[in-house]
Design an enzyme around this catalytic site. Structure first.
Site, mmCIF file in Angstrom:
data_model
loop_
_atom_site.group_PDB
_atom_site.id
_atom_site.type_symbol
_atom_site.label_atom_id
_atom_site.label_comp_id
_atom_site.label_asym_id
_atom_site.label_seq_id
_atom_site.Cartn_x
_atom_site.Cartn_y
_atom_site.Cartn_z
ATOM 1 N N PRO A 265 0.840 -1.207 0.000
ATOM 2 C CA PRO A 265 0.000 0.000 0.000
ATOM 3 C C PRO A 265 0.879 1.262 0.000
ATOM 4 C CG PRO A 265 0.045 -0.983 2.189
ATOM 5 C CD PRO A 265 0.799 -1.919 1.296
ATOM 6 N N ASP B 95 5.661 2.553 2.538
ATOM 7 C CA ASP B 95 4.823 1.378 2.748
ATOM 8 C C ASP B 95 3.964 1.650 3.978
ATOM 9 O OD1 ASP B 95 3.695 -1.067 3.336
ATOM 10 O OD2 ASP B 95 5.531 -2.230 3.034
ATOM 11 N N HIS B 96 2.657 1.829 3.773
ATOM 12 C CA HIS B 96 1.778 2.219 4.871
ATOM 13 C C HIS B 96 1.623 1.121 5.921
ATOM 14 C CE1 HIS B 96 -0.712 5.023 6.803
ATOM 15 N NE2 HIS B 96 -1.279 5.577 5.755
ATOM 16 N N ARG B 97 2.097 -0.072 5.635
ATOM 17 C CA ARG B 97 2.040 -1.140 6.629
ATOM 18 C C ARG B 97 3.046 -0.909 7.754
ATOM 19 N NH1 ARG B 97 2.867 -6.160 2.630
ATOM 20 N NH2 ARG B 97 4.592 -4.761 2.087
#
Length: 514
Positions: free
Chosen positions: A312, A486-488
């Site tokens: 994401p 990386d939104h994780r």
């Protein structure tokens, strides 16, 4: 055969699965010493020379130039001259991989007959053209389809490999698919294969694609109750069109003028006059060159597609003033002629300092164990373009290096990257990545994250822009920085904090030299 030794595809790096032999530097019968380069093997990332693991004589080359083999696959057989050629041949025949190298056609046949053999192990596979169902001795004629007698006799057979359309048409016209040679992948039978076989045997099989479409039946029901505009109803009466045949796309569910016209033109298709066959123009053919993708290009395509679809991404952009950075660079290069610092080198040092200041961005995502790996030093990957793709050599512990050391290391890594001389540990890993297209005049771009890293920074070109300083418009050299996160593992506020820290280091470079 105890004196026989083998050469195998090595495993250079955790992600290496296979290798392509591009060139043998020795030939059969040549002797070699341990450590001598004997062949060049190309992986998905690099092309390296394989060094001999022992002294010996190459007796047989198994992996030819251009072969792609899995890690551990045998590529050569070695033995001294006391071992006979017959013993070498017996050894090769005894290798497990020798059975795996049978022709593809045999593999396909064996797979196709497995279900039948499983049902009846004692019954031999039927390979003749005899059928269980009686066949006619006369050609079958049905709707312009003339099936010769020797191709008749459709039968259900789960081992037949054909397209669903081909199976349906063969069943409809009683065609024995077992007598049709397939031209598709793994000899799959298609409609075109049936058509060619029938025509070659003297039968008829019209081109189904060119059959005229059937005209829908016209309605004869009373249409007086159909809601329609006055104009549409008048046009329908003039053209003898039943309003039941029209769709109602007008306001309040009424048939409108366009609905009646659609039915009119559907019933009277306008076709352009066809030219005689001899003068029919041929379709324009565009010239092109088909370039096969090598192993590296395929890997880049697969990994970037996976990264873009699975990670994401979110993006943060900031403009930085590089006036102080340029002045410091000019000062260092003028006072130290032996050192040639680039803007990219200085950005590397500034980024390393920002990663230590904001360690939440100096991370990798461990997907398998569902954890974030946060590093104590800044190992920065730098995207380097090479002739057949790109590679990301790593400047390790950049936060602990002097500017001159970063500059020297970066030049060495880039040079060896372009000649395929990097070792796996020099381009695998890294805690952060940068990609610089500023030298091409690119103002701004957004890069794709290189997993397992958590972010990548895209650097644009240095550009003079009008900016406001102390309420006064002035000209400054500016660079746009775009970070893909990386939104994780990285949140928006964390990414913004990192870019703010980086901006401070870039605009006050003495801070990262202290």
């Amino acid at each position: 055969m105890s004196n026989i030794q083998t050469l195998e595809i090595p495993k250079w790096g955790l992600s290496m699965q296979d290798g392509k032999i591009t060139q043998w530097t020795i030939k059969e019968g040549d002797s070699f010493k341990k450590g001598q380069e004997i062949c060049v093997i190309e992986t998905t990332k690099i092309a390296n020379s394989l060094e001999a693991p022992f002294d010996g004589t190459l007796r047989r080359i198994i992996g030819k130039n251009g072969s792609v083999l899995e890690v551990g696959a045998i590529i050569g057989v070695c033995a001294d001259t006391s071992v006979s050629d017959q013993e070498i041949e017996q050894f090769i025949q005894s290798l497990p991989s020798n059975k795996e190298n049978e022709p593809q056609e045999q593999k396909v046949v064996s797979k196709a007959t497995e279900p039948q053999q499983a049902k009846s192990p004692s019954t031999p596979t039927v390979t003749t053209s005899k059928l269980d169902t009686p066949t006619s001795t006369k050609p079958i004629v049905n709707d312009n389809f003339l099936i010769p007698s020797d191709l008749q006799g459709y039968q259900e057979n789960s081992n037949l490999f054909a397209t669903p359309h081909a199976i349906n048409m063969a069943q409809k016209h009683n065609v024995n698919l077992g007598k049709i040679h397939g031209s598709g992948p793994q000899q799959r039978v298609s409609i075109n294969d049936i058509q060619k076989a029938v025509i070659a045997a003297g039968g008829q099989w019209p081109d189904v694609k060119n059959q005229p479409a059937k005209t829908p039946a016209k309605s004869t029901a009373d249409d007086s109750h159909i809601l329609a505009t006055p104009l549409a109803r008048r046009m329908a009466e003039e053209w003898n069109i039943n309003l039941n045949d029209c769709r109602a796309s007008g306001s309040r569910g009424r048939v409108c003028k366009e609905d009646v016209e659609a039915v009119y033109y559907r019933n009277r298709p306008v076709s352009s006059p066809s030219l005689p066959a001899a003068t029919q123009p041929e379709p324009t053919k565009l010239d092109f060159t088909a370039i096969p993708m090598d192993g590296m290009r395929k890997t880049i395509a697969e990994r970037l597609q996976a990264a873009k679809s699975e990670i994401p991404h979110f993006y943060l952009t900031i403009d930085v003033d590089v006036s102080a950075l340029q002045e410091l660079r000019t000062d260092i290069n003028s006072k130290l002629p032996s050192v040639k610092i680039s803007i990219n080198d200085m950005f590397l040092k500034a980024i390393a300092s920002a990663l230590i200041a904001v360690p939440e961005v100096n991370v990798q995502y461990d997907v398998e164990n569902q954890q974030i790996l946060q590093f104590d030093q800044a190992d920065i990957s730098v995207a380097v373009a090479i002739p057949n793709g790109l590679i990301t050599p790593i400047v390790k512990a950049a936060n602990k290096r002097a500017l001159s050391d970063i500059s020297t290391t970066m030049r060495d890594l880039a040079t060896r990257a372009k000649t395929g001389k990097l070792s796996p540990d020099e381009f695998q890993g890294g805690s952060f990545c940068i990609s610089n297209l500023g030298m091409f005049g690119i103002k701004q771009f957004e890069a794709i994250i290189n997993p397992p890293q958590g972010a990548i920074l895209a650097l644009g070109t240095v550009e003079k822009r009008a900016v406001v300083r102390d309420d006064v418009i002035t000209i400054r050299p500016m660079v746009t920085l775009s970070m893909s996160c990386d939104h994780r593992v990285i949140d928006g506020a964390t990414g913004a904090k990192f870019l703010a820290s980086l901006k401070e280091f870039v605009e006050n470079p003495m801070a990262f030299l202290a």
